[in-house]
Scaffold this motif. Structure first.
Motif, PDB file in Angstrom:
ATOM      1  N   TRP A   3      44.697  31.094  41.947  1.00 21.70           N
ATOM      2  CA  TRP A   3      44.679  32.512  41.569  1.00 21.70           C
ATOM      3  C   TRP A   3      45.792  33.314  42.222  1.00 21.70           C
ATOM      4  O   TRP A   3      46.258  34.291  41.657  1.00 21.70           O
ATOM      5  CB  TRP A   3      43.314  33.132  41.845  1.00 21.70           C
ATOM      6  N   GLU A   4      46.245  32.903  43.399  1.00 22.90           N
ATOM      7  CA  GLU A   4      47.327  33.643  44.070  1.00 22.90           C
ATOM      8  C   GLU A   4      48.627  33.573  43.269  1.00 22.90           C
ATOM      9  O   GLU A   4      49.480  34.434  43.393  1.00 22.90           O
ATOM     10  CB  GLU A   4      47.558  33.075  45.472  1.00 22.90           C
ATOM     11  N   VAL A 125      38.692  23.302  40.166  1.00 26.55           N
ATOM     12  CA  VAL A 125      38.129  24.536  39.609  1.00 26.55           C
ATOM     13  C   VAL A 125      37.515  24.270  38.233  1.00 26.55           C
ATOM     14  O   VAL A 125      36.396  24.679  37.946  1.00 26.55           O
ATOM     15  CB  VAL A 125      39.206  25.642  39.509  1.00 26.55           C
ATOM     16  N   LEU A 126      38.241  23.544  37.392  1.00 23.02           N
ATOM     17  CA  LEU A 126      37.832  23.382  35.995  1.00 23.02           C
ATOM     18  C   LEU A 126      36.759  22.318  35.772  1.00 23.02           C
ATOM     19  O   LEU A 126      36.248  22.199  34.663  1.00 23.02           O
ATOM     20  CB  LEU A 126      39.055  23.078  35.126  1.00 23.02           C
ATOM     21  N   GLN A 127      36.395  21.560  36.778  1.00 23.52           N
ATOM     22  CA  GLN A 127      35.323  20.578  36.606  1.00 23.52           C
ATOM     23  C   GLN A 127      33.948  21.233  36.694  1.00 23.52           C
ATOM     24  O   GLN A 127      32.944  20.588  36.444  1.00 23.52           O
ATOM     25  CB  GLN A 127      35.452  19.463  37.642  1.00 23.52           C
ATOM     26  N   ASN A 133      32.423  27.911  31.217  1.00 24.15           N
ATOM     27  CA  ASN A 133      31.674  28.803  30.318  1.00 24.15           C
ATOM     28  C   ASN A 133      32.026  30.265  30.577  1.00 24.15           C
ATOM     29  O   ASN A 133      32.194  31.044  29.635  1.00 24.15           O
ATOM     30  CB  ASN A 133      30.168  28.572  30.469  1.00 24.15           C
ATOM     31  N   ALA A 134      32.146  30.644  31.845  1.00 20.43           N
ATOM     32  CA  ALA A 134      32.515  32.029  32.177  1.00 20.43           C
ATOM     33  C   ALA A 134      33.915  32.348  31.658  1.00 20.43           C
ATOM     34  O   ALA A 134      34.147  33.416  31.081  1.00 20.43           O
ATOM     35  CB  ALA A 134      32.429  32.250  33.689  1.00 20.43           C
ATOM     36  N   LEU A 135      34.851  31.420  31.854  1.00 20.47           N
ATOM     37  CA  LEU A 135      36.221  31.636  31.368  1.00 20.47           C
ATOM     38  C   LEU A 135      36.240  31.807  29.854  1.00 20.47           C
ATOM     39  O   LEU A 135      36.933  32.680  29.333  1.00 20.47           O
ATOM     40  CB  LEU A 135      37.132  30.470  31.766  1.00 20.47           C
ATOM     41  N   SER A 136      35.473  30.974  29.154  1.00 17.97           N
ATOM     42  CA  SER A 136      35.510  31.023  27.690  1.00 17.97           C
ATOM     43  C   SER A 136      34.948  32.334  27.141  1.00 17.97           C
ATOM     44  O   SER A 136      35.241  32.713  26.015  1.00 17.97           O
ATOM     45  CB  SER A 136      34.769  29.832  27.086  1.00 17.97           C
ATOM     46  N   LYS A 137      34.156  33.047  27.961  1.00 20.49           N
ATOM     47  CA  LYS A 137      33.587  34.329  27.530  1.00 20.49           C
ATOM     48  C   LYS A 137      34.401  35.529  28.013  1.00 20.49           C
ATOM     49  O   LYS A 137      34.138  36.664  27.613  1.00 20.49           O
ATOM     50  CB  LYS A 137      32.153  34.446  28.035  1.00 20.49           C
ATOM     51  N   ILE A 147      37.305  35.080  37.996  1.00 18.19           N
ATOM     52  CA  ILE A 147      36.456  33.887  37.874  1.00 18.19           C
ATOM     53  C   ILE A 147      37.063  32.726  38.666  1.00 18.19           C
ATOM     54  O   ILE A 147      36.375  32.033  39.422  1.00 18.19           O
ATOM     55  CB  ILE A 147      36.264  33.503  36.384  1.00 18.19           C
ATOM     56  N   ILE A 148      38.368  32.529  38.513  1.00 21.64           N
ATOM     57  CA  ILE A 148      39.052  31.448  39.233  1.00 21.64           C
ATOM     58  C   ILE A 148      39.046  31.724  40.740  1.00 21.64           C
ATOM     59  O   ILE A 148      38.767  30.834  41.546  1.00 21.64           O
ATOM     60  CB  ILE A 148      40.491  31.267  38.679  1.00 21.64           C
ATOM     61  N   LYS A 149      39.328  32.967  41.098  1.00 16.98           N
ATOM     62  CA  LYS A 149      39.351  33.361  42.512  1.00 16.98           C
ATOM     63  C   LYS A 149      37.995  33.113  43.167  1.00 16.98           C
ATOM     64  O   LYS A 149      37.913  32.546  44.260  1.00 16.98           O
ATOM     65  CB  LYS A 149      39.726  34.845  42.593  1.00 16.98           C
ATOM     66  N   ASN A 150      36.924  33.517  42.510  1.00 22.59           N
ATOM     67  CA  ASN A 150      35.585  33.322  43.049  1.00 22.59           C
ATOM     68  C   ASN A 150      35.260  31.853  43.249  1.00 22.59           C
ATOM     69  O   ASN A 150      34.659  31.467  44.261  1.00 22.59           O
ATOM     70  CB  ASN A 150      34.526  33.972  42.145  1.00 22.59           C
ATOM     71  N   LYS A 151      35.653  31.005  42.300  1.00 22.99           N
ATOM     72  CA  LYS A 151      35.392  29.568  42.428  1.00 22.99           C
ATOM     73  C   LYS A 151      36.175  28.989  43.598  1.00 22.99           C
ATOM     74  O   LYS A 151      35.654  28.186  44.379  1.00 22.99           O
ATOM     75  CB  LYS A 151      35.751  28.851  41.126  1.00 22.99           C
ATOM     76  N   GLU A 152      37.435  29.388  43.732  1.00 24.79           N
ATOM     77  CA  GLU A 152      38.259  28.869  44.814  1.00 24.79           C
ATOM     78  C   GLU A 152      37.778  29.326  46.189  1.00 24.79           C
ATOM     79  O   GLU A 152      37.984  28.636  47.185  1.00 24.79           O
ATOM     80  CB  GLU A 152      39.722  29.278  44.633  1.00 24.79           C
TER      81      GLU A 152
END
Length: 154
Positions: A3-4, A125-127, A133-137, A147-152
């Motif tokens: 995300w950075e 991240v993508l596994q 699902n969140a990204l697709s919405k 979404i990516i930042k939170n996962k990382e």
């Protein structure tokens, strides 16, 4: 961290495209416009994808990670697109198995030694099916980055 390195100009929520080539054309044009890649980048992406497919099936959720040789890149970068109507990519490691792709992470790699590390970080991240699902919405660029930042940061 992924995300950075995300530039808002390289984030595409609900991208409307007809096929995988159009994904690479639209996203690739943004990489060129932002100065990350050379004019040869789009053609190189399409040619590499034909030879080394990047589609991945994550428990029934299609993602793709198109990238190309460092010779077409000025500066490293990452782009993310969610595809409004999934498009077919060929599954990595096959010649003809298709994957309906909903999320594309495009890479501009300027150092071949960092290539595998970058791919591993993205796959970490993508596994996560919840992340996919969140990204697709997601409908906003900032939402995709969040979404990516939170996962990382988990």
């Amino acid at each position: 961290m992924i995300w950075e390195n995300l530039n808002l100009e390289l984030v595409f929520p609900e991208l409307e495209v007809e096929n995988s080539s159009e994904v690479m054309e639209k996203m690739g044009a943004a990489f060129i416009k932002e100065g990350l890649c050379k004019e040869s980048y789009i053609e190189a992406l399409i040619n590499r994808e034909a030879e080394f497919p990047t589609g991945i099936d994550v428990d029934g959720f299609g993602i793709a990670i198109p990238h190309t040789d460092v010779s077409h890149v000025n500066v490293a970068g990452i782009g993310v697109a969610t595809i409004k109507n999934p498009v077919k990519f060929i599954q990595m490691g096959t010649d003809d198995e298709e994957v309906d792709v909903k999320v594309v992470v495009m890479l501009a790699i300027d150092d071949p030694n960092k290539h595998l590390t970058m791919l591993q970080n993205i796959l970490a991240v993508l596994q996560d099916k919840n992340v996919l699902n969140a990204l697709s919405k997601a409908t906003k660029k900032e939402e995709i980055i969040e979404i990516i930042k939170n996962k990382e940061n988990e």
